[in-house]
Write an enzyme that holds these catalytic residues in place. Structure first.
Site, PDB file in Angstrom:
ATOM      1  N   GLU A   1       0.813  -1.220   0.000  1.00  0.00           N
ATOM      2  CA  GLU A   1       0.000   0.000   0.000  1.00  0.00           C
ATOM      3  C   GLU A   1       0.845   1.267   0.000  1.00  0.00           C
ATOM      4  O   GLU A   1       0.429   2.287  -0.527  1.00  0.00           O
ATOM      5  CB  GLU A   1      -0.950   0.009   1.207  1.00  0.00           C
ATOM      6  CG  GLU A   1      -1.935   1.158   1.183  1.00  0.00           C
ATOM      7  CD  GLU A   1      -3.224   0.873   1.939  1.00  0.00           C
ATOM      8  OE1 GLU A   1      -3.825   1.839   2.408  1.00  0.00           O
ATOM      9  OE2 GLU A   1      -3.637  -0.290   2.032  1.00  0.00           O
TER      10      GLU A   1
ATOM     11  N   TYR B   1      -0.145  -2.585  13.512  1.00  0.00           N
ATOM     12  CA  TYR B   1      -1.016  -1.802  12.613  1.00  0.00           C
ATOM     13  C   TYR B   1      -1.937  -0.869  13.403  1.00  0.00           C
ATOM     14  O   TYR B   1      -2.688  -1.309  14.272  1.00  0.00           O
ATOM     15  CB  TYR B   1      -1.843  -2.769  11.770  1.00  0.00           C
ATOM     16  CG  TYR B   1      -2.695  -2.104  10.721  1.00  0.00           C
ATOM     17  CD1 TYR B   1      -2.119  -1.531   9.599  1.00  0.00           C
ATOM     18  CD2 TYR B   1      -4.075  -2.069  10.853  1.00  0.00           C
ATOM     19  CE1 TYR B   1      -2.897  -0.922   8.621  1.00  0.00           C
ATOM     20  CE2 TYR B   1      -4.869  -1.460   9.879  1.00  0.00           C
ATOM     21  CZ  TYR B   1      -4.270  -0.895   8.770  1.00  0.00           C
ATOM     22  OH  TYR B   1      -5.051  -0.292   7.814  1.00  0.00           O
TER      23      TYR B   1
END
Length: 733
Positions: free
Chosen positions: A9, A312
């Site tokens: 990403e 995360y």
């Protein structure tokens, strides 16, 4: 030899994956090895096309063109990301690439980032999915050993695309209808409009609130024990009757002794607060350090991607999955440094006690709670903001692994005359999880309002001399205006603002995380400030006059969290494969048409009540004065012009009279500090006053740096140059 393309990403994650996969040959926007090619997006590279892509007539906003209902909705490359998109496209279309691994963030939005790129590139190659919660070498290796079949995530992609398309259909049409109808820059959306309405509702609650006086009694025994009166019938510690309070005080004035009628002791324990999800972390950072939700997310992204010391960040879970348990000792070792070393060493000396309070697979969806990774860090490599946020994460992590805080609570009941009085004390038996904190942890609010104190040894039947009896009084208080921390809580759990709705819908919005997601709430709040629908006064958020008018113009249904609950129910069904995406999109088109028709046929009007007599240098129309997040601005009323200019900025300098923060107004040599108390001081005088202070070494260069900081874009949310300059001044105490 065939190769596998890995799509990350962000560049930082791409570099980490490339290192693990031995891809050492660097290309322009990718890394290549013997078996793998690793490339990346920059967040979204692809988005839904603007209306003008479907026809030149839509480049001009006209009410007769609404609603705009293209089918299907087209994808386009985001202009700023064009170069990287073509790099990804080129790698995906290589003949030697036989398989694609999606390595974007493991969640609904991450799935959309990758799938939109693949769809626009028009490749049809087998897809695998990397699903990991941290980007350490160990996590990446483990993830590649357990790659999932891409087909298992097609329904998740359908759900993500349905959410994006529905937001486009409703948001674009409603915003254009409002803007054109009222010739003003007005926008609305499924999440931002209910968020605006929630703050407006709180303001209305405060406006309507009428304070009620209440009374109580307090007595001092033996000169050191504070006793609190309790109503023997209602068990309340206060009364709203002044006459009753006066009569009680009169009846007890001449009583000189109190009799102890009961001494009870209870062994109690409290457990550590739950691990952090993003919203809870944003709340604490706002309360403790004044960081906005967006600032906290940005800091966390740096700790996750650059330093790789936290897992995360964009998670909505406060639990760990069972597979993480075996990694806990390594994570504790990674934070075995000052000031955490004593606690870490203590935890490592014995087996870790795991329980359902922090390990529960059923409470983990895409990602587990935020915890440290197995990677150690030299704290000196972190800046001040990163250090503070990392400290919150580490202490919370260590706290949940420690035993409960245990104490003995003593409750003493005494009779003074015929009235009952209470006193409470606490003896700490085991610090437990509170050892992880080097400052006092806020105790849970005592429901009865009786403060705990150090009590002497007392027994039933003891008689205590009364040295004073006095009446206490107070007033009920209205709810506090929202801070960012409070607003995040309301967005996460908006059930209170869904009066009259079914329990099923309220349950759904609770299960799906409320208004917005952990990843988008910060941007929603920021957008409401940038659209001048919110303004800040001190630490509190208020709705502007423009925001209040907008709520009068927007259809009622769009102001309620109910709409999000209904959507999330259906998006969840799409993700599970029990609802067809096109059925949902059809419903959204019908809804968008209804919203546009309601706005078109409305007889309500919008009026700028913040018009100045200053004209726009670009189009000569009168400018509007608005309160931005960091100070006052002048903006053009013409939405197509877009001119804006800062005229006053909040600074960190303090008023020498009342010590409140000063506002800096004007330009050049005429810049002046202004306080709400009326104090005014020219910047040059400000400099002279600081020069005269003992030990002051403020130079012209530093003042120039200070001024330069004021010229920075007021929307950057940090004003760091200003802070750096002002940090060198010695402010009045």
């Amino acid at each position: 030899m065939s190769k596998t393309l890995v799509l990350a990403e962000k560049p930082s994650v791409g570099r980490d994956i490339a290192k693990v996969l031995q891809c050492h040959k660097k290309g322009n926007g990718f890394f290549e090895g013997d078996k793998y090619i690793v490339t990346w997006a920059l967040g979204h590279l692809v988005t839904l096309a603007d209306p003008e892509v479907y026809g030149q007539q839509f480049s001009t906003w006209k009410i007769e063109d609404l609603p705009i209902m293209p089918s299907p909705l087209k994808l386009v490359v985001i202009k700023e990301s064009n170069k990287q998109f073509h790099t990804v496209k080129q790698q995906m279309r290589r003949n030697d690439v036989k398989e694609i691994v999606i390595a974007t963030d493991a969640g609904r939005e991450g799935e959309l980032v990758a799938r939109w790129i693949i769809e626009l590139v028009h490749v049809n190659k087998p897809i695998k999915r990397l699903w990991i919660s941290s980007v350490t070498d160990k996590a990446i290796k483990e993830g590649f050993r357990n790659l999932k079949d891409g087909k298992a995530y097609e329904n998740l992609y359908a759900s993500a695309a349905a959410r994006a398309e529905a937001d486009w259909l409703v948001g674009i049409n409603a915003t254009r209808a409002l803007t054109v109808k009222h010739n003003a820059q007005l926008s609305c959306g499924r999440v931002q409009t209910p968020t605006l309405a929630i703050v407006a509702q709180r303001e209305e609650e405060i406006r309507r609130f009428t304070p009620k006086p209440f009374y109580g009694l307090s007595a001092m025994a033996q000169g050191q024990i504070k006793l609190q009166w309790q109503d023997q019938q209602t068990k309340d510690f206060r009364t709203f009757s002044k006459d009753k309070a006066d009569q009680l005080l009169t009846s007890l004035q001449h009583v000189k002794t109190a009799e102890v009628i009961e001494v009870s002791k209870a062994h109690k324990k409290t457990f550590a607060p739950q691990l952090y999800d993003l919203t809870e972390l944003q709340r604490d950072a706002n309360k403790m350090f004044g960081y906005s939700a967006k600032e906290t997310l940005s800091i966390m992204q740096g700790l996750y991607e650059h330093h790789k010391v936290v897992t995360y960040p964009r998670t909505d879970s406060r639990y760990l999955s069972a597979d993480i348990v075996e990694t806990l000792p390594e994570r504790i070792k990674a934070v075995q440094m000052k000031p955490y070393a004593p606690i870490a060493a203590k935890l490592l000396r014995a087996p870790i006690r795991v329980n359902k309070s922090f390990v529960d697979d059923s409470k983990v969806s895409d990602h587990h709670a935020i915890i440290p990774t197995e990677q150690s860090v030299f704290l000196g490599d972190l800046n001040d903001r990163e250090r503070k946020i990392f400290d919150l994460v580490v202490k919370r992590f260590l706290a949940v692994l420690l035993p409960p805080f245990e104490y003995e609570q003593t409750t003493v009941q005494v009779k003074i005359g015929s009235e009952l009085f209470l006193a409470k004390g606490k003896t700490v038996l085991a610090q437990g999880w509170k050892e992880a904190y080097d400052h006092d942890v806020e105790d849970e609010d005592t429901k009865d309002g009786v403060a705990e104190q150090l009590l002497p040894a007392l027994a039933k039947g003891d008689r205590l001399p009364i040295t004073a009896v006095s009446q206490t009084k107070g007033e009920t208080k209205p709810p506090e205006p929202f801070t960012e921390a409070g607003l995040l809580s309301a967005m996460e759990n908006p059930a209170k603002y869904m009066a009259g709705e079914s329990k099923e819908l309220i349950k759904t919005i609770g299960e799906t995380g409320g208004l917005g997601t952990v990843a988008t709430r910060a941007d929603v709040i920021e957008k409401l400030f940038n659209s001048f629908l919110f303004e800040k006064r001190g630490k509190h958020i208020f709705v502007t006059a423009k925001g209040k008018q907008l709520l009068e113009l927007v259809p009622d249904e769009m102001q309620s969290p109910t709409l999000t609950a209904q959507w999330e129910q259906k998006l969840g069904a799409i993700a599970k494969g029990s609802l067809n995406k096109q059925t949902f999109i059809g419903e959204m088109k019908t809804y968008a048409k209804a919203v546009v028709n309601e706005i078109k046929n409305s007889d309500k009007s919008f009026r700028h009540d913040n018009l100045t007599r200053s004209r726009c240098p670009e189009c000569n129309k009168f400018l509007l004065e608005v309160n931005g997040k960091r100070g006052k601005m002048l903006v053009c009323q013409d939405r197509e012009c877009g001119y804006r200019k800062g005229v006053a900025k909040q600074t960190n300098a303090r008023c020498p009279q009342c010590h409140k923060r000063l506002e800096l107004r004007g330009e050049g040599e005429g810049q002046t500090f202004v306080c709400v108390c009326g104090h005014r001081e020219k910047l040059s005088t400000f400099q002279q006053r600081r020069d005269k202070e003992k030990g002051s070494k403020v130079s012209k260069k530093e003042v120039a740096k200070f001024l330069k900081g004021q010229d920075k874009d007021t929307g950057d949310g940090l004003n760091s140059a200003l802070k750096d300059a002002l940090a060198k001044f010695k402010f009045d105490e």
